[in-house]
Write an enzyme that holds these catalytic residues in place. Structure first.
Site, PDB file in Angstrom:
ATOM      1  N   SER A 166       3.992  -2.144  10.353  1.00 23.32           N
ATOM      2  CA  SER A 166       5.362  -1.860  10.430  1.00 23.32           C
ATOM      3  C   SER A 166       5.876  -3.473  10.211  1.00 23.32           C
ATOM      4  O   SER A 166       6.914  -3.881  10.800  1.00 23.32           O
ATOM      5  CB  SER A 166       5.522  -1.558  11.822  1.00 23.32           C
ATOM      6  OG  SER A 166       5.211  -0.303  12.226  1.00 23.32           O
ATOM      7  N   GLU A 197      -4.905  -4.767  10.844  1.00 22.83           N
ATOM      8  CA  GLU A 197      -3.976  -3.719  11.004  1.00 22.83           C
ATOM      9  C   GLU A 197      -4.247  -2.789  12.352  1.00 22.83           C
ATOM     10  O   GLU A 197      -4.895  -2.093  12.354  1.00 22.83           O
ATOM     11  CB  GLU A 197      -3.965  -2.751   9.818  1.00 22.83           C
ATOM     12  CG  GLU A 197      -3.779  -3.362   8.426  1.00 22.83           C
ATOM     13  CD  GLU A 197      -3.181  -2.342   7.523  1.00 22.83           C
ATOM     14  OE1 GLU A 197      -2.181  -2.673   7.111  1.00 22.83           O
ATOM     15  OE2 GLU A 197      -3.914  -1.344   7.225  1.00 22.83           O
ATOM     16  N   GLY A 211       3.113   2.399  10.818  1.00 17.60           N
ATOM     17  CA  GLY A 211       3.819   3.512  10.410  1.00 17.60           C
ATOM     18  C   GLY A 211       4.663   3.998  11.875  1.00 17.60           C
ATOM     19  O   GLY A 211       5.104   4.992  11.645  1.00 17.60           O
ATOM     20  N   GLU A 227      -6.416   4.684   7.972  1.00 19.60           N
ATOM     21  CA  GLU A 227      -6.323   6.339   7.880  1.00 19.60           C
ATOM     22  C   GLU A 227      -7.590   6.851   7.098  1.00 19.60           C
ATOM     23  O   GLU A 227      -7.924   8.080   7.266  1.00 19.60           O
ATOM     24  CB  GLU A 227      -5.159   6.408   6.816  1.00 19.60           C
ATOM     25  CG  GLU A 227      -3.796   6.172   7.668  1.00 19.60           C
ATOM     26  CD  GLU A 227      -2.802   5.618   6.656  1.00 19.60           C
ATOM     27  OE1 GLU A 227      -2.694   5.656   5.606  1.00 19.60           O
ATOM     28  OE2 GLU A 227      -1.827   4.881   7.229  1.00 19.60           O
ATOM     29  N   LYS A 272       0.104   4.263  -0.109  1.00 18.28           N
ATOM     30  CA  LYS A 272      -0.461   5.565   0.375  1.00 18.28           C
ATOM     31  C   LYS A 272      -0.346   6.790  -0.416  1.00 18.28           C
ATOM     32  O   LYS A 272      -0.348   6.537  -1.586  1.00 18.28           O
ATOM     33  CB  LYS A 272      -0.022   5.694   1.883  1.00 18.28           C
ATOM     34  CG  LYS A 272       0.111   4.325   2.783  1.00 18.28           C
ATOM     35  CD  LYS A 272       0.256   4.544   4.090  1.00 18.28           C
ATOM     36  CE  LYS A 272       0.196   3.407   4.982  1.00 18.28           C
ATOM     37  NZ  LYS A 272       0.251   3.394   6.382  1.00 18.28           N
ATOM     38  N   ASN A 305       0.992  -1.029  -0.061  1.00 18.18           N
ATOM     39  CA  ASN A 305       0.001  -0.011   0.012  1.00 18.18           C
ATOM     40  C   ASN A 305       0.894   1.196   0.132  1.00 18.18           C
ATOM     41  O   ASN A 305       1.639   1.661   0.929  1.00 18.18           O
ATOM     42  CB  ASN A 305      -0.812  -0.041   1.236  1.00 18.18           C
ATOM     43  CG  ASN A 305      -1.969   1.050   1.418  1.00 18.18           C
ATOM     44  OD1 ASN A 305      -1.897   1.956   0.543  1.00 18.18           O
ATOM     45  ND2 ASN A 305      -2.278   1.234   2.407  1.00 18.18           N
ATOM     46  N   HIS A 327      -9.470   1.373   5.262  1.00 19.66           N
ATOM     47  CA  HIS A 327      -7.976   1.427   5.811  1.00 19.66           C
ATOM     48  C   HIS A 327      -8.167   2.235   6.945  1.00 19.66           C
ATOM     49  O   HIS A 327      -9.006   3.181   7.094  1.00 19.66           O
ATOM     50  CB  HIS A 327      -7.224   1.837   4.952  1.00 19.66           C
ATOM     51  CG  HIS A 327      -5.710   1.788   5.144  1.00 19.66           C
ATOM     52  ND1 HIS A 327      -5.216   2.953   6.179  1.00 19.66           N
ATOM     53  CD2 HIS A 327      -4.995   0.989   5.088  1.00 19.66           C
ATOM     54  CE1 HIS A 327      -3.878   2.802   6.600  1.00 19.66           C
ATOM     55  NE2 HIS A 327      -3.597   1.482   5.895  1.00 19.66           N
TER      56      HIS A 327
HETATM   57  P1  13P Z   1       3.271   0.425   7.641  1.00 17.15           P
HETATM   58  O1  13P Z   1       3.681  -0.677   7.015  1.00 17.15           O
HETATM   59  O2  13P Z   1       4.073   1.637   7.148  1.00 17.15           O
HETATM   60  O3  13P Z   1       3.179   0.321   9.169  1.00 17.15           O
HETATM   61  O4  13P Z   1       1.885   0.749   6.998  1.00 17.15           O
HETATM   62  C1  13P Z   1       0.874  -0.437   7.383  1.00 17.15           C
HETATM   63  C2  13P Z   1      -0.356   0.183   6.499  1.00 17.15           C
HETATM   64  O5  13P Z   1      -0.905   0.850   6.967  1.00 17.15           O
HETATM   65  C3  13P Z   1      -0.475  -0.692   5.374  1.00 17.15           C
HETATM   66  O6  13P Z   1      -1.678  -0.465   4.929  1.00 17.15           O
END
Ligand code: 13P
Length: 255
Positions: free
Chosen positions: A212, A166, A172, A98, A12, A10, A96
């Protein structure tokens, strides 16, 4: 149950269409033998067309990060499943964290999106996960159950649905959920699916972990029985780290 191995990146809101194309060209040139691993790239919308052309002759799949639940309409700034289908995507990430926490998406919207994606013959990757506060209050199981129940409301057939667990606090942050936490959560997700559908359906459903994931923790996480792969943010933006994770998964699948 044959273990599935899925590695989805992803991106983003990273990489312009040009940067995305360069990344995919370089990645493709590695000629990785991914065998049974399913590799999915989820770039930002503008990069999709650019990348689709390269991926057509590769074993890799394409996914989008979001969509609206209507196929068209007066929804300024939104994009629909059928529009995305024309870019060559097979998958659409839905719900997601976010989107839930920054943009205020509700379980009801997310449910409509899952439904729309399936109606458009694409495959939703439904994301669920608890916040740190919810975990501290011991609400993790309840939160996952509610998000699954509501997100899959009125969806009778989930053979084309993937679930991504997640935990919000692990995204992140560099703080991966530990193997005990991931094992417990994935097992719980499978139990909920068995309850909502059947044991067989639950066993067939891919449950990805995200938060992560890096080359140095991918193997121990993928060893967990109910982990069928990963949804990767940061580490998917770098060719070496994304490749390493794919190879870890492949190695374990091959035993
Ligand atoms: P990270 O791998 O940067 O922690 O992000 C995970 C994520 O949100 C994947 O959709």
């Amino acid at each position: 149950m044959n273990k599935k191995g899925i590695v989805a990146g992803n991106w983003k809101m990273y990489k312009t269409p040009g940067e995305g194309r360069k990344f995919i060209e370089e990645f493709n040139n590695l000629m990785l033998k991914i065998d049974d691993v399913e590799v999915i790239f989820c770039p930002p919308f503008p990069a999709l067309f650019n990348i689709d052309v390269i991926l057509r002759n590769s074993p890799y799949k394409l996914g989008a990060q979001n969509c609206h639940w209507e196929s068209e309409g007066a929804y300024t700034g939104e994009i629909s499943g059928p529009m995305l289908a024309e870019t060559g995507v097979d998958y659409i990430i839905v719900g997601h964290s976010e989107r839930r926490h920054i943009f205020g998406e509700t379980d009801e919207w997310i449910n409509q999106k899952v439904s729309a994606v399936l109606d458009g013959e694409l495959k939703p990757i439904l994301c669920i996960g608890e916040t740190l506060e919810q975990r501290k209050r011991n609400e993790t199981k309840k939160v996952l159950e509610t998000q699954l129940q509501k997100g899959l409301n009125n969806i009778d057939n989930i053979s084309n649905v993937m679930i991504a667990y997640e935990p919000v606090w692990a995204i992140g942050t560099g703080e991966t959920a530990n193997t005990v936490q991931v094992k417990e959560a994935h097992n719980w997700v499978r139990e909920i699916l068995a309850d909502l559908y059947t044991r067989d359906v639950a066993d067939q459903t891919a449950i990805l972990y995200g938060g992560s994931v890096k080359p140095n923790n991918a193997a121990e996480l993928f060893e967990i029985k109910d982990v069928n792969g990963f949804l990767i943010g940061g580490a998917s933006l770098n060719i070496d780290s994304f490749k390493e994770i794919i190879l870890e998964v492949k190695g374990i699948l091959e035993g």
